[in-house]
Each structure stands twice: as structure tokens, then as C-alpha cells.
Design a protein around this motif. Structure first.
Motif, PDB file in Angstrom:
ATOM      1  N   ARG A  17       0.947  -1.569   0.346  1.00  0.00           N
ATOM      2  CA  ARG A  17       0.444   0.104   0.483  1.00  0.00           C
ATOM      3  C   ARG A  17       0.648   1.217   0.355  1.00  0.00           C
ATOM      4  N   GLY A  18       2.310   0.885   0.348  1.00  0.00           N
ATOM      5  CA  GLY A  18       2.788   2.221   0.649  1.00  0.00           C
ATOM      6  C   GLY A  18       2.771   2.599   2.158  1.00  0.00           C
ATOM      7  N   SER A  19       1.672   2.228   2.700  1.00  0.00           N
ATOM      8  CA  SER A  19       1.830   3.206   3.864  1.00  0.00           C
ATOM      9  C   SER A  19       0.671   2.115   4.828  1.00  0.00           C
ATOM     10  N   VAL A  20       0.577   2.510   6.011  1.00  0.00           N
ATOM     11  CA  VAL A  20      -0.540   1.862   6.990  1.00  0.00           C
ATOM     12  C   VAL A  20      -0.074   2.987   8.145  1.00  0.00           C
ATOM     13  N   ARG A  21      -1.823   3.112   8.706  1.00  0.00           N
ATOM     14  CA  ARG A  21      -2.241   3.432   9.981  1.00  0.00           C
ATOM     15  C   ARG A  21      -2.142   2.377  11.098  1.00  0.00           C
ATOM     16  N   VAL A  22      -1.470   2.968  12.389  1.00  0.00           N
ATOM     17  CA  VAL A  22      -1.966   2.290  13.386  1.00  0.00           C
ATOM     18  C   VAL A  22      -2.853   1.686  13.749  1.00  0.00           C
ATOM     19  N   ALA A  23      -4.095   2.673  13.389  1.00  0.00           N
ATOM     20  CA  ALA A  23      -5.864   2.207  14.193  1.00  0.00           C
ATOM     21  C   ALA A  23      -5.754   1.078  12.950  1.00  0.00           C
ATOM     22  N   ASP A  24      -5.932   1.172  11.577  1.00  0.00           N
ATOM     23  CA  ASP A  24      -6.576   0.040  10.606  1.00  0.00           C
ATOM     24  C   ASP A  24      -5.651  -0.845  11.644  1.00  0.00           C
ATOM     25  N   LEU A  25      -4.119  -0.668  11.631  1.00  0.00           N
ATOM     26  CA  LEU A  25      -3.687  -2.420  12.214  1.00  0.00           C
ATOM     27  C   LEU A  25      -4.331  -3.293  13.471  1.00  0.00           C
ATOM     28  N   VAL A  26      -4.654  -1.982  14.199  1.00  0.00           N
ATOM     29  CA  VAL A  26      -4.847  -2.714  15.557  1.00  0.00           C
ATOM     30  C   VAL A  26      -6.731  -3.293  15.356  1.00  0.00           C
ATOM     31  N   GLU A  27      -7.308  -2.815  14.881  1.00  0.00           N
ATOM     32  CA  GLU A  27      -8.533  -3.609  13.921  1.00  0.00           C
ATOM     33  C   GLU A  27      -7.759  -4.343  13.517  1.00  0.00           C
ATOM     34  N   ARG A  28      -7.229  -4.586  12.492  1.00  0.00           N
ATOM     35  CA  ARG A  28      -6.977  -5.884  11.723  1.00  0.00           C
ATOM     36  C   ARG A  28      -7.007  -7.023  12.347  1.00  0.00           C
ATOM     37  N   PHE A  29      -5.888  -6.437  13.256  1.00  0.00           N
ATOM     38  CA  PHE A  29      -4.974  -7.918  13.987  1.00  0.00           C
ATOM     39  C   PHE A  29      -5.746  -8.298  15.780  1.00  0.00           C
ATOM     40  N   VAL A  31      -5.419  -5.993  18.433  1.00  0.00           N
ATOM     41  CA  VAL A  31      -4.232  -5.932  19.486  1.00  0.00           C
ATOM     42  C   VAL A  31      -4.305  -5.016  19.869  1.00  0.00           C
ATOM     43  N   SER A  32      -3.522  -4.368  20.816  1.00  0.00           N
ATOM     44  CA  SER A  32      -3.523  -3.104  21.492  1.00  0.00           C
ATOM     45  C   SER A  32      -2.839  -1.915  20.639  1.00  0.00           C
ATOM     46  N   ASP A  33      -3.593  -0.868  20.443  1.00  0.00           N
ATOM     47  CA  ASP A  33      -2.563  -0.016  20.149  1.00  0.00           C
ATOM     48  C   ASP A  33      -0.963  -0.022  20.640  1.00  0.00           C
ATOM     49  N   MET A  34      -0.248   0.008  21.770  1.00  0.00           N
ATOM     50  CA  MET A  34       0.722  -0.708  22.385  1.00  0.00           C
ATOM     51  C   MET A  34       1.319  -1.450  21.759  1.00  0.00           C
ATOM     52  N   THR A  35       1.304  -2.553  21.170  1.00  0.00           N
ATOM     53  CA  THR A  35       0.979  -3.902  20.852  1.00  0.00           C
ATOM     54  C   THR A  35       1.568  -3.378  19.318  1.00  0.00           C
ATOM     55  N   ILE A  36       1.092  -2.831  18.012  1.00  0.00           N
ATOM     56  CA  ILE A  36       1.544  -1.759  17.080  1.00  0.00           C
ATOM     57  C   ILE A  36       2.485  -1.808  16.970  1.00  0.00           C
ATOM     58  N   ARG A  37       2.190  -0.228  18.084  1.00  0.00           N
ATOM     59  CA  ARG A  37       3.691   0.825  18.011  1.00  0.00           C
ATOM     60  C   ARG A  37       4.646  -0.161  18.272  1.00  0.00           C
ATOM     61  N   ARG A  38       4.452  -1.127  19.258  1.00  0.00           N
ATOM     62  CA  ARG A  38       6.022  -1.542  19.496  1.00  0.00           C
ATOM     63  C   ARG A  38       6.153  -3.093  17.982  1.00  0.00           C
ATOM     64  N   ASP A  39       5.727  -3.212  17.847  1.00  0.00           N
ATOM     65  CA  ASP A  39       6.190  -3.534  16.056  1.00  0.00           C
ATOM     66  C   ASP A  39       6.805  -2.930  14.903  1.00  0.00           C
ATOM     67  N   LEU A  40       6.008  -1.670  14.950  1.00  0.00           N
ATOM     68  CA  LEU A  40       6.620  -0.767  14.117  1.00  0.00           C
ATOM     69  C   LEU A  40       7.774  -0.151  14.910  1.00  0.00           C
ATOM     70  N   GLU A  41       8.130  -0.033  15.863  1.00  0.00           N
ATOM     71  CA  GLU A  41       9.226   0.310  16.586  1.00  0.00           C
ATOM     72  C   GLU A  41      10.479  -1.180  16.280  1.00  0.00           C
ATOM     73  N   VAL A  42       9.834  -2.212  16.069  1.00  0.00           N
ATOM     74  CA  VAL A  42      11.031  -3.453  15.672  1.00  0.00           C
ATOM     75  C   VAL A  42      11.358  -3.188  14.103  1.00  0.00           C
TER      76      VAL A  42
END
Length: 255
Positions: A17-29, A31-42
Motif C-alpha cells: 500500500r505504501g503506508s499503513v495507519r496504527v488504527a487500521d492495524l489495531v482493528e485488523r489484528f 491487538v492493542s495500540d501499544m502492541t502495534i506501536r512496538r511492532d512498528l518500532e521493531v
């Protein structure tokens, strides 16, 4: 789902897609907002995406950056060999085949010399040299003219004019990048025009693209994903990318 599986899917989504939003990833998977942010940091630390406010964007070469043939020929060699070994099975003896420039198509050309009675149309100097070196009497090679690019392709109005007079059974097309929104792309505007003429000349189109091409977007689109009758890629391609491609191309072959 394991964290590594989720992170791989995130990478596939960003590249596609070229980009993703945290909110969309939270809904898709789920999981919590914090979990997705940790994934993105990794993933950002691994250099596979860029973390931005509220989400992430893809990492890739600039849209007009074109590596030379020699530089490209030494990367993903195992994958390109596997792709070539499968793609050569799709080329019948006696066919008229167009072959675009690129290291994937050049790798395939090394195997195609063993297919009898081919007529080969190409704008690639290295591909033409492969057939010339073999010197088989039952092979005919038509090399288009034009301006030489860093990928050793002959492109421009002369090549396009020649290709518009031809009709071929099969096109073997190498690409710089592929994505759901941009299709198959190249970083060279003149090469894109020539490749589009190759696409138009062929009754059947086979695209060769290893997994690193996913999510890479060049400045100019050659064809839409749906224009490919067959896409041959390798198993390094993630599950999400496979699903998205399988929905759009005629047949997806993973080696």
C-alpha cells in the motif's frame, strides 16, 4: 498469531500500500495500540519501514533511481535461478517470444537457449548476446534499436516503432517493482514506453519478479497487475502479498 507473523504481515501491507495507519492495524489484528506501536518500532529498527506519526511508510529506492545491469545481476541470484527454472517450462518449442531487459529475464535466457526453434524478439543487449553466443541455427533473434539504458536495454521511439509492427506468442517481462496501486513499474520513462509496446505485442504475458520487487514503485507504470497472465515469484514473498497478487494476476506461481 505470533509477533513475527504479525510483523511480516505488516511489512507486506506497507510494501503493497505504501503506508499503513496504527488504527487500521489495531482493528485488523485485534491487538492493542501499544502492541502495534512496538511492532512498528521493531520493524523500523530493522530498516524495513519508516515509522511516522500515526503509522508507517515504505522504505525503497527513489522512483527514478535505476541500478545498472552489473549491480542487479549479483543480487537475489538464488531466487532468480529458481524463477528461471520454472518459467522456462512455460515456453513451448517453436514459439515467438519477446524478452524484456533485466537480470531475471537474462537468467531465463540462459535456459531458453535449450528450447528448440524459438524466434526471440528482445530489446536487451545481454539477452541477445546469450543467443548469439550459442549460435544455434534453429533460433532467430530480432534485436530492436534505440537508446541504451543503465540496464543495457535499447529503448525509445526507434524500439517502440519496431515493436508496434510485431505480434508475438509470449512476453517474458522483468520489472523493477510491483504493487497493488501502481502495478508493474520501472524507474526509466523511456524503458516504460518500450515495455508497454512489448506488452501490447504479446498474446500471453509472463512476469518474472522476485520477492524484493514487492512494494517497490518506479516512476512509470508498465502494466496493471491484472495484465499478467502468469506471475512467477519466489517463496520469500509474504502471505499477504501472495493473497493480493493471487486476486489480481491470472496465475501466481511461487517457487
Amino acid at each position: 498469531m505470533l509477533a513475527t507473523q504479525r510483523q511480516q504481515e505488516i511489512v507486506d501491507l506497507v510494501r503493497g500500500r505504501g503506508s499503513v495507519r496504527v488504527a487500521d492495524l489495531v482493528e485488523r489484528f485485534g491487538v492493542s495500540d501499544m502492541t502495534i506501536r512496538r511492532d512498528l518500532e521493531v520493524l523500523a529498527e530493522q530498516g524495513v519501514l519508516v515509522k511516522v506519526h500515526g503509522g508507517a511508510t515504505a522504505v525503497g529506492p527513489r522512483a527514478a533511481e535505476e541500478p545498472g545491469f552489473a549491480a542487479k545481476s549479483v543480487v537475489q541470484r538464488v531466487e532468480k535461478e529458481a524463477i528461471a527454472a520454472r518459467a522456462v517450462e512455460l515456453v513451448p518449442p517453436g514459439a515467438t517470444v519477446a524478452i524484456s531487459a533485466g537480470t531475471s529475464t537474462w537468467t531465463l535466457a540462459l535456459r531458453l537457449v535449450g528450447v528448440p526453434r524459438l524466434t526471440v524478439v528482445t530489446n536487451s543487449l545481454p539477452v541477445a548476446e546469450v543467443f548469439h553466443r550459442e549460435g544455434r541455427d534453429d533460433q532467430t533473434v530480432v534485436l530492436t534499436g534505440g537508446v541504451r539504458t543503465p540496464s543495457d536495454a535499447l529503448v525509445g521511439p526507434v524500439a517502440v516503432a519496431a515493436l508496434r509492427t510485431l505480434n508475438v506468442d509470449l512476453l517474458l517481462l522483468g520489472v523493477h517493482g510491483m504493487s497493488t496501486h501502481a502495478g508493474f513499474t520501472t524507474p526509466n520513462l523511456l524503458e516504460a514506453e518500450t515495455d508497454r509496446a512489448l506488452v501490447a505485442a504479446a498474446r500471453r504475458r509472463i512476469v518474472l519478479a522476485d520477492h524484493t520487487k514487492w512494494g517497490v514503485v518506479g516512476i512509470s507504470t508498465i502494466a496493471e497487475l491484472g495484465d499478467a497472465d502468469v506471475l512467477v515469484t519466489d517463496r520469500g514473498l509474504g502471505a499477504t502479498a501472495r493473497d493480493q497478487l493471487a486476486e489480481r494476476v491470472g496465475e501466481l506461481i511461487v517457487v
